[in-house]
Scaffold this motif. Structure first.
Motif: not given
Length: 263
Positions: A112-138
Motif C-alpha cells: 500500500l505504501g508503494a501504491i500511495a507513492t506512485r499515485l502521488k507522483k503520477q498526480a504531480t506529473m499530471q499537474q506538471c503537464y497541465i501547467v506546462q501545456s498552459q504556458r504560452v511561449p513568447e
C-alpha cells in the motif's frame, strides 16, 4: 474510484492483493496471466498496475514492454511484484520502465505504501503537464536574448528534475538521449515518451535548447569564434552546429552576434 490492475498467476497471492486493495477502497481488477493483463489494461485503463514477473503465456517484462509501447497505457504507473531479487533482475525491470519493484514476500503495508507513492507522483506529473501545456511561449526579442538566464529555459517539472539536472550539468559535452536515459535509469524509449508527454518536446530538443542558450551567451559575452563556441558547447561537427544555429535563429552566429552588438 482509483482502479488498480493486479496481474498475478498464483490464485492465493492474487486474492490476497485483491482483498487488501478493496479493503482500502480501491477498485481492484484481476488478471491471471500476462496476456489477459494486457487486455484488461487496454480495456479498463487502470490508474496503476501491479504485475508478477514469472507467469505463463507472457511474463511481466513482456507485459510492461507492450504497455509502454501503447500511447493509451504508456504512462500508467507500473509496479513489479516478484521473487526475483538479484540486483541485475531488479535493474532490468527498472530499465524497461517500471516505476517500482517489490520483492516477494511483501507486507500489505509495503504494498500500500508503494501504491500511495506512485499515485502521488503520477498526480504531480499530471499537474506538471497541465501547467506546462498552459504556458504560452513568447517570441524572443533581442533584449530577451540578452537577459534570459539559460538555465530558466529548461522545464521545472519536479518529476523530470533528474533529467534536466543531468542536461544542465553535461550539455557542453556531446551527450545524447542514450546518455540521459542511462543516467536516470530509464530505457531510451520510455524516457522519450515520458519527457514528450510532460513537456511536449523530446529529450534531444532540450539538449539543443540548452546548448543554443549557452551559444548566445558566449556570442554576446566573449570574443570567441563560432568554431570555438561550437566546441565549447559540445558540438563535434562544426557543420552540424551551424545548421542547428541557423534552424533556431534564421541566420549565422557571426551575423547574429553583429546584430546584437549594433543594438
Amino acid at each position: 474510484m482509483t482502479k488498480i490492475l493486479v496481474i498475478e498467476d498464483e490464485p492465493e497471492s492474487r486474492d490476497i492483493f485483491l482483498d487488501s486493495l478493496e479493503a482500502e477502497g480501491f477498485e481492484a481488477i484481476a488478471a491471471q496471466n500476462g496476456l489477459v493483463g494486457i487486455q484488461q489494461a487496454q480495456e479498463h485503463l487502470p490508474d496503476l498496475v501491479l504485475c508478477d514477473i514469472m507467469m505463463p503465456e507472457l511474463d511481466g517484462y513482456g507485459v510492461l514492454t507492450t504497455l509502454r509501447q501503447n500511447p493509451l497505457t504508456a504512462m500508467i504507473p507500473f509496479i513489479f511484484l516478484s521473487a526475483k531479487t538479484t540486483k541485475t533482475e531488479i535493474r532490468h525491470g527498472m530499465n524497461l520502465g517500471a516505476d517500482d519493484y517489490l520483492t516477494k514476500p511483501s507486507t500489505v503495508e509495503e504494498l500500500l505504501g508503494a501504491i500511495a507513492t506512485r499515485l502521488k507522483k503520477q498526480a504531480t506529473m499530471q499537474q506538471c503537464y497541465i501547467v506546462q501545456s498552459q504556458r504560452v511561449p513568447e517570441p524572443q526579442s533581442t533584449d530577451t536574448a540578452k537577459s534570459v538566464d539559460p538555465q530558466s529555459l529548461l522545464p521545472t517539472c519536479p518529476q523530470l528534475k533528474e533529467v534536466f539536472d543531468f542536461i544542465e550539468a553535461n550539455y557542453y559535452q556531446s551527450i545524447t538521449l542514450s546518455n540521459v536515459a542511462q543516467a536516470v535509469g530509464y530505457s531510451a524509449a520510455y524516457l522519450t515518451d515520458l519527457v514528450r508527454r510532460q513537456t511536449g518536446k523530446p529529450v534531444n530538443h532540450w539538449i539543443v535548447e540548452r546548448r543554443m542558450a549557452a551559444v548566445r551567451a558566449l556570442l554576446l559575452e566573449t570574443n570567441q569564434s563560432a568554431n570555438q563556441i561550437a566546441e565549447a558547447v559540445g558540438y563535434q561537427n562544426e557543420g552540424h552546429f551551424f545548421r542547428q544555429f541557423r534552424q533556431y535563429h534564421g541566420t549565422t552566429p557571426q551575423v547574429w552576434r553583429k546584430a546584437q552588438h549594433i543594438q
